[in-house]
Scaffold this motif. Structure first.
Motif, PDB file in Angstrom:
ATOM      1  N   GLU A 144       0.834  -1.206   0.000  1.00 54.31           N
ATOM      2  CA  GLU A 144       0.000   0.000   0.000  1.00 54.31           C
ATOM      3  C   GLU A 144       0.868   1.255   0.000  1.00 54.31           C
ATOM      4  O   GLU A 144       0.634   2.202   0.748  1.00 54.31           O
ATOM      5  CB  GLU A 144      -0.924   0.022   1.219  1.00 54.31           C
ATOM      6  CG  GLU A 144      -2.015  -1.016   1.175  1.00 54.31           C
ATOM      7  CD  GLU A 144      -3.079  -0.687   0.148  1.00 54.31           C
ATOM      8  OE1 GLU A 144      -3.263   0.504  -0.132  1.00 54.31           O
ATOM      9  OE2 GLU A 144      -3.714  -1.612  -0.377  1.00 54.31           O
ATOM     10  N   TYR A 228      -2.958  -4.723   7.790  1.00 54.75           N
ATOM     11  CA  TYR A 228      -2.441  -4.841   6.435  1.00 54.75           C
ATOM     12  C   TYR A 228      -0.937  -4.592   6.426  1.00 54.75           C
ATOM     13  O   TYR A 228      -0.422  -3.824   7.254  1.00 54.75           O
ATOM     14  CB  TYR A 228      -3.121  -3.824   5.513  1.00 54.75           C
ATOM     15  CG  TYR A 228      -4.615  -3.998   5.407  1.00 54.75           C
ATOM     16  CD1 TYR A 228      -5.167  -4.919   4.530  1.00 54.75           C
ATOM     17  CD2 TYR A 228      -5.485  -3.230   6.186  1.00 54.75           C
ATOM     18  CE1 TYR A 228      -6.538  -5.078   4.425  1.00 54.75           C
ATOM     19  CE2 TYR A 228      -6.860  -3.384   6.091  1.00 54.75           C
ATOM     20  CZ  TYR A 228      -7.377  -4.311   5.207  1.00 54.75           C
ATOM     21  OH  TYR A 228      -8.732  -4.472   5.110  1.00 54.75           O
ATOM     22  N   ARG A 232      -0.814   0.995   5.055  1.00 56.65           N
ATOM     23  CA  ARG A 232      -2.265   1.090   5.184  1.00 56.65           C
ATOM     24  C   ARG A 232      -2.687   0.922   6.639  1.00 56.65           C
ATOM     25  O   ARG A 232      -2.165   0.083   7.365  1.00 56.65           O
ATOM     26  CB  ARG A 232      -2.921   0.013   4.325  1.00 56.65           C
ATOM     27  CG  ARG A 232      -4.438   0.042   4.350  1.00 56.65           C
ATOM     28  CD  ARG A 232      -4.999  -0.956   3.364  1.00 56.65           C
ATOM     29  NE  ARG A 232      -6.439  -1.042   3.452  1.00 56.65           N
ATOM     30  CZ  ARG A 232      -7.190  -1.828   2.688  1.00 56.65           C
ATOM     31  NH1 ARG A 232      -6.614  -2.581   1.773  1.00 56.65           N
ATOM     32  NH2 ARG A 232      -8.492  -1.855   2.832  1.00 56.65           N
ATOM     33  N   GLN A 233      -3.667   1.732   7.059  1.00 60.10           N
ATOM     34  CA  GLN A 233      -4.142   1.674   8.436  1.00 60.10           C
ATOM     35  C   GLN A 233      -4.822   0.337   8.729  1.00 60.10           C
ATOM     36  O   GLN A 233      -5.492  -0.229   7.865  1.00 60.10           O
ATOM     37  CB  GLN A 233      -5.163   2.785   8.694  1.00 60.10           C
ATOM     38  CG  GLN A 233      -4.623   4.189   8.662  1.00 60.10           C
ATOM     39  CD  GLN A 233      -5.690   5.179   9.082  1.00 60.10           C
ATOM     40  OE1 GLN A 233      -6.344   5.013  10.109  1.00 60.10           O
ATOM     41  NE2 GLN A 233      -5.884   6.212   8.274  1.00 60.10           N
ATOM     42  N   THR A 256     -15.281   2.263   6.377  1.00 64.15           N
ATOM     43  CA  THR A 256     -14.749   1.493   5.254  1.00 64.15           C
ATOM     44  C   THR A 256     -15.842   0.898   4.377  1.00 64.15           C
ATOM     45  O   THR A 256     -15.553   0.496   3.252  1.00 64.15           O
ATOM     46  CB  THR A 256     -13.845   0.359   5.764  1.00 64.15           C
ATOM     47  OG1 THR A 256     -14.586  -0.460   6.678  1.00 64.15           O
ATOM     48  CG2 THR A 256     -12.627   0.921   6.482  1.00 64.15           C
TER      49      THR A 256
END
Length: 304
Positions: A144, A228, A232-233, A256
């Motif tokens: 990401e 992840y 990415r959070q 999300t």
């Protein structure tokens, strides 16, 4: 100021492997093509023939390699092995050609040499490039990471052109004049086999942890956190009877679920501070909570 942000994990390996492929293509062009040109009747037709053969074989390899290269497990190692073997075969033939000049006589020998010395290695190098690109894209997607101009395709092109330029200089000025085409092709073939000996880094995986799970009158309630790889959070999701009811990013709290995110964006663009809101169903209270965080003066009513 130094850039301390995490780098895409595939950037430098891709750059190095692309440069190696470019160097192999350069050695093939200088050594294999040069050896073929020695016995050509006319210089211009021979140059055009070798150039067209390399470009055509490379293009066909790119086209043929694209479907397999785009698979979930691109065969990078196998294609490096194939490129090394074909270039090694070209080196063996070039060595025999130099030792036994009689093998170079006749049109059939010239066509065979053109196929083995030039076309086959260029084709296998073309097969390799789509697999390399997919390999890097998969790892960057898993990380990401926003690589900007250093996206996988740009990295591949830069590495390939850089290796090609360096290979032309080394092979054309130093290696071929002093060592001869055969040893140069054999040495390049050995170099192309090096990536097959390196350990293959596994694709980063997503981890999932159950934070809470209980039985209630409405069914099974479960909260999971998904971590992840890369930047990415993490994400937390609420499931009721294995159906996702809500999801949000851990650090920012952003929803999300697509319809919740779209509703939040629409409200942010159209509502004014202090408005009244009526929600028919809390929806895990994701959207009411986000409205309250954005507008402390909002009057929010949720009917369950």
């Amino acid at each position: 100021m130094d850039d301390l942000s995490p780098k895409p994990p595939a950037r430098w390996p891709l750059l190095g492997q692309a440069a190696l492929a470019g160097g192999g293509l350069a050695a093939l062009s200088i050594a294999g093509g040069g050896l073929f040109l020695q016995d050509a009747a006319g210089l211009l037709p021979a140059v055009v023939g070798v150039f067209v053969t390399i470009v055509t074989a490379l293009a066909v390899g790119l086209w043929a390699g694209a479907p397999g290269g785009a698979s979930s497990e691109p065969p990078v190692r196998a294609r490096w092995f194939g490129a090394g073997l074909t270039l090694g075969a070209a080196g063996v033939l070039a060595t025999f050609w130099e030792i036994f000049p009689i093998l170079r006589e006749g049109v059939a020998a010239a066509i065979f040499a053109l196929l083995v010395l030039v076309a086959a290695p260029a084709y296998t190098l073309g097969l390799l490039l789509p697999a390399l690109l997919t390999w890097a894209e998969q790892r960057e997607e898993a990380a990401e990471a926003d690589s900007g101009v250093w996206e996988p395709l740009g990295t591949l092109v830069v590495g390939l052109l850089g290796g090609l330029a360096m290979g032309v200089l080394l092979a054309g000025i130093f290696l071929v004049p002093y060592l001869g085409p055969g040893p140069v092709l054999l040495g390049t073939a050995a170099a192309l086999l090096l990536p097959t000996l390196l350990p293959e880094a596994p694709l980063p995986e997503t981890a999932e942890q159950v934070l809470y799970e209980a039985e209630s009158p409405i069914g099974t309630i479960r909260v999971v956190e998904i971590v992840y790889p890369g930047q990415r959070q993490p994400e937390r999701r609420l499931y009721v009877n294995d159906e996702e009811e809500s999801g949000e990013l851990v650090r920012s709290g952003a929803p999300t679920l697509p319809y919740i995110a779209a509703a939040e964006q629409w409200l942010a663009e159209t509502a004014t501070p202090g408005d009244s809101y009526l929600f028919l169903g809390g929806g895990a209270y994701t959207l009411p909570r986000r409205v309250a965080e954005r507008d402390s003066g909002a009057r929010i009513t949720v009917v369950e």
